[in-house]
Design a protein around this motif. Structure first.
Motif, PDB file in Angstrom:
ATOM      1  N   ILE A   9      27.090  43.275   4.089  1.00  0.00           N
ATOM      2  CA  ILE A   9      28.417  43.500   3.509  1.00  0.00           C
ATOM      3  C   ILE A   9      28.863  44.896   3.917  1.00  0.00           C
ATOM      4  O   ILE A   9      28.172  45.872   3.610  1.00  0.00           O
ATOM      5  N   GLY A  10      29.984  44.960   4.608  1.00  0.00           N
ATOM      6  CA  GLY A  10      30.504  46.255   5.034  1.00  0.00           C
ATOM      7  C   GLY A  10      29.522  47.047   5.871  1.00  0.00           C
ATOM      8  O   GLY A  10      29.428  48.259   5.733  1.00  0.00           O
ATOM      9  N   GLY A  11      28.757  46.353   6.717  1.00  0.00           N
ATOM     10  CA  GLY A  11      27.788  47.021   7.569  1.00  0.00           C
ATOM     11  C   GLY A  11      26.489  47.405   6.875  1.00  0.00           C
ATOM     12  O   GLY A  11      25.599  47.970   7.485  1.00  0.00           O
ATOM     13  N   GLU A  71      34.614  42.711  -5.490  1.00  0.00           N
ATOM     14  CA  GLU A  71      35.606  42.474  -4.437  1.00  0.00           C
ATOM     15  C   GLU A  71      34.952  42.290  -3.070  1.00  0.00           C
ATOM     16  O   GLU A  71      35.366  41.435  -2.280  1.00  0.00           O
ATOM     17  N   LYS A  72      33.921  43.043  -2.769  1.00  0.00           N
ATOM     18  CA  LYS A  72      33.243  42.941  -1.476  1.00  0.00           C
ATOM     19  C   LYS A  72      32.529  41.595  -1.321  1.00  0.00           C
ATOM     20  O   LYS A  72      32.474  41.042  -0.223  1.00  0.00           O
ATOM     21  N   PHE A  73      32.009  41.052  -2.428  1.00  0.00           N
ATOM     22  CA  PHE A  73      31.367  39.743  -2.380  1.00  0.00           C
ATOM     23  C   PHE A  73      32.400  38.635  -2.185  1.00  0.00           C
ATOM     24  O   PHE A  73      32.141  37.662  -1.478  1.00  0.00           O
ATOM     25  N   VAL A  74      33.576  38.808  -2.783  1.00  0.00           N
ATOM     26  CA  VAL A  74      34.664  37.845  -2.579  1.00  0.00           C
ATOM     27  C   VAL A  74      35.091  37.857  -1.115  1.00  0.00           C
ATOM     28  O   VAL A  74      35.236  36.799  -0.489  1.00  0.00           O
ATOM     29  N   GLU A  75      35.279  39.039  -0.562  1.00  0.00           N
ATOM     30  CA  GLU A  75      35.672  39.149   0.844  1.00  0.00           C
ATOM     31  C   GLU A  75      34.622  38.488   1.746  1.00  0.00           C
ATOM     32  O   GLU A  75      34.974  37.771   2.690  1.00  0.00           O
ATOM     33  N   TRP A  76      33.328  38.714   1.456  1.00  0.00           N
ATOM     34  CA  TRP A  76      32.260  38.114   2.254  1.00  0.00           C
ATOM     35  C   TRP A  76      32.318  36.593   2.162  1.00  0.00           C
ATOM     36  O   TRP A  76      32.241  35.901   3.173  1.00  0.00           O
ATOM     37  N   ALA A  77      32.464  36.068   0.939  1.00  0.00           N
ATOM     38  CA  ALA A  77      32.503  34.614   0.735  1.00  0.00           C
ATOM     39  C   ALA A  77      33.721  33.990   1.423  1.00  0.00           C
ATOM     40  O   ALA A  77      33.626  32.917   2.020  1.00  0.00           O
ATOM     41  N   GLU A  78      34.878  34.662   1.350  1.00  0.00           N
ATOM     42  CA  GLU A  78      36.077  34.150   2.029  1.00  0.00           C
ATOM     43  C   GLU A  78      35.887  34.144   3.546  1.00  0.00           C
ATOM     44  O   GLU A  78      36.273  33.181   4.217  1.00  0.00           O
ATOM     45  N   GLU A  79      35.296  35.191   4.067  1.00  0.00           N
ATOM     46  CA  GLU A  79      35.036  35.257   5.508  1.00  0.00           C
ATOM     47  C   GLU A  79      34.110  34.114   5.931  1.00  0.00           C
ATOM     48  O   GLU A  79      34.324  33.488   6.970  1.00  0.00           O
ATOM     49  N   GLN A  80      33.121  33.832   5.123  1.00  0.00           N
ATOM     50  CA  GLN A  80      32.198  32.740   5.438  1.00  0.00           C
ATOM     51  C   GLN A  80      32.916  31.395   5.429  1.00  0.00           C
ATOM     52  O   GLN A  80      32.654  30.543   6.274  1.00  0.00           O
ATOM     53  N   VAL A  82      36.048  30.808   6.074  1.00  0.00           N
ATOM     54  CA  VAL A  82      36.901  30.741   7.263  1.00  0.00           C
ATOM     55  C   VAL A  82      36.067  30.477   8.518  1.00  0.00           C
ATOM     56  O   VAL A  82      36.500  29.764   9.421  1.00  0.00           O
ATOM     57  N   ASN A  83      34.846  31.022   8.559  1.00  0.00           N
ATOM     58  CA  ASN A  83      33.997  30.923   9.751  1.00  0.00           C
ATOM     59  C   ASN A  83      33.005  29.765   9.717  1.00  0.00           C
ATOM     60  O   ASN A  83      32.060  29.746  10.491  1.00  0.00           O
ATOM     61  N   GLY A  84      33.189  28.816   8.834  1.00  0.00           N
ATOM     62  CA  GLY A  84      32.341  27.633   8.831  1.00  0.00           C
ATOM     63  C   GLY A  84      31.201  27.623   7.839  1.00  0.00           C
ATOM     64  O   GLY A  84      30.538  26.612   7.678  1.00  0.00           O
ATOM     65  N   GLY A  85      30.917  28.731   7.186  1.00  0.00           N
ATOM     66  CA  GLY A  85      29.954  28.745   6.091  1.00  0.00           C
ATOM     67  C   GLY A  85      28.489  28.670   6.461  1.00  0.00           C
ATOM     68  O   GLY A  85      27.652  28.330   5.621  1.00  0.00           O
ATOM     69  N   GLY A  86      28.127  29.009   7.704  1.00  0.00           N
ATOM     70  CA  GLY A  86      26.726  28.942   8.107  1.00  0.00           C
ATOM     71  C   GLY A  86      25.811  29.809   7.271  1.00  0.00           C
ATOM     72  O   GLY A  86      24.712  29.399   6.904  1.00  0.00           O
ATOM     73  N   GLU A  87      26.255  31.007   6.940  1.00  0.00           N
ATOM     74  CA  GLU A  87      25.447  31.906   6.113  1.00  0.00           C
ATOM     75  C   GLU A  87      25.305  31.363   4.690  1.00  0.00           C
ATOM     76  O   GLU A  87      24.257  31.505   4.076  1.00  0.00           O
ATOM     77  N   VAL A  88      26.352  30.751   4.179  1.00  0.00           N
ATOM     78  CA  VAL A  88      26.283  30.177   2.826  1.00  0.00           C
ATOM     79  C   VAL A  88      25.265  29.040   2.807  1.00  0.00           C
ATOM     80  O   VAL A  88      24.485  28.909   1.863  1.00  0.00           O
ATOM     81  N   GLN A  89      25.237  28.237   3.861  1.00  0.00           N
ATOM     82  CA  GLN A  89      24.245  27.153   3.938  1.00  0.00           C
ATOM     83  C   GLN A  89      22.831  27.711   4.000  1.00  0.00           C
ATOM     84  O   GLN A  89      21.917  27.178   3.365  1.00  0.00           O
ATOM     85  N   ARG A  90      22.633  28.780   4.754  1.00  0.00           N
ATOM     86  CA  ARG A  90      21.315  29.411   4.830  1.00  0.00           C
ATOM     87  C   ARG A  90      20.882  29.928   3.465  1.00  0.00           C
ATOM     88  O   ARG A  90      19.749  29.710   3.030  1.00  0.00           O
ATOM     89  N   ILE A  91      21.798  30.565   2.774  1.00  0.00           N
ATOM     90  CA  ILE A  91      21.498  31.096   1.443  1.00  0.00           C
ATOM     91  C   ILE A  91      21.227  29.961   0.463  1.00  0.00           C
ATOM     92  O   ILE A  91      20.331  30.054  -0.376  1.00  0.00           O
ATOM     93  N   SER A  92      21.975  28.873   0.571  1.00  0.00           N
ATOM     94  CA  SER A  92      21.752  27.713  -0.303  1.00  0.00           C
ATOM     95  C   SER A  92      20.332  27.189  -0.174  1.00  0.00           C
ATOM     96  O   SER A  92      19.704  26.799  -1.158  1.00  0.00           O
ATOM     97  N   LYS A  93      19.813  27.203   1.042  1.00  0.00           N
ATOM     98  CA  LYS A  93      18.428  26.761   1.262  1.00  0.00           C
ATOM     99  C   LYS A  93      17.450  27.695   0.554  1.00  0.00           C
ATOM    100  O   LYS A  93      16.490  27.245  -0.070  1.00  0.00           O
ATOM    101  N   VAL A  94      17.687  28.999   0.627  1.00  0.00           N
ATOM    102  CA  VAL A  94      16.834  29.969  -0.064  1.00  0.00           C
ATOM    103  C   VAL A  94      16.868  29.721  -1.569  1.00  0.00           C
ATOM    104  O   VAL A  94      15.831  29.740  -2.235  1.00  0.00           O
ATOM    105  N   ILE A  95      18.063  29.454  -2.096  1.00  0.00           N
ATOM    106  CA  ILE A  95      18.210  29.204  -3.530  1.00  0.00           C
ATOM    107  C   ILE A  95      17.425  27.973  -3.935  1.00  0.00           C
ATOM    108  O   ILE A  95      16.673  27.998  -4.912  1.00  0.00           O
ATOM    109  N   THR A  96      17.579  26.881  -3.202  1.00  0.00           N
ATOM    110  CA  THR A  96      16.916  25.637  -3.602  1.00  0.00           C
ATOM    111  C   THR A  96      15.411  25.708  -3.436  1.00  0.00           C
ATOM    112  O   THR A  96      14.685  24.947  -4.074  1.00  0.00           O
ATOM    113  N   GLU A  97      14.921  26.636  -2.611  1.00  0.00           N
ATOM    114  CA  GLU A  97      13.477  26.796  -2.456  1.00  0.00           C
ATOM    115  C   GLU A  97      12.875  27.772  -3.464  1.00  0.00           C
ATOM    116  O   GLU A  97      11.668  27.948  -3.523  1.00  0.00           O
TER     117      GLU A  97
END
Length: 110
Positions: A9-11, A71-80, A82-97
């Protein structure tokens, strides 16, 4: 054991710990819904709430101040989103494990 991962987030690399505290914080914000053994978020803002809850959980166990604003987490989630959500899917796997989410194995009857 809690699920753990990082995002940028923000580098800055940010640790996310999906433990009991994160689940409680996200539930209080009504940001997650638990269906069976799976945690679901319904909106981008809910995803941001849950990520920030995991960030706060990580800061708590590492005895650090949580200084990144929501606000920075909202910006990150919105960017994801827009960009297809690949990082969100990766994180979802971590959560479910995470041991706090994944189904417990049934004891053997042998």
């Amino acid at each position: 054991m809690a699920g753990y991962t990082t995002i940028t987030i923000g580098g800055q690399q940010v640790g996310l710990r999906f433990g009991i505290a994160a689940i409680k914080i996200a539930r209080e914000k009504k940001a997650i819904k638990i269906v069976g053994e799976v945690i679901e978020t319904q909106t981008t803002v809910n995803t941001a709430h849950y990520l920030r809850a995991a960030y706060i959980d990580n800061c708590y166990v590492k005895e650090m101040d949580a200084v990144i604003p929501f606000e920075k987490f909202v910006e990150w989630a919105e960017e994801q989103e827009v960009n297809g959500g690949g990082e969100v899917q990766r994180i979802s796997k971590v959560i479910t494990e995470s041991n706090y989410v994944k189904p417990k194995e049934e004891p053997s009857m042998e």
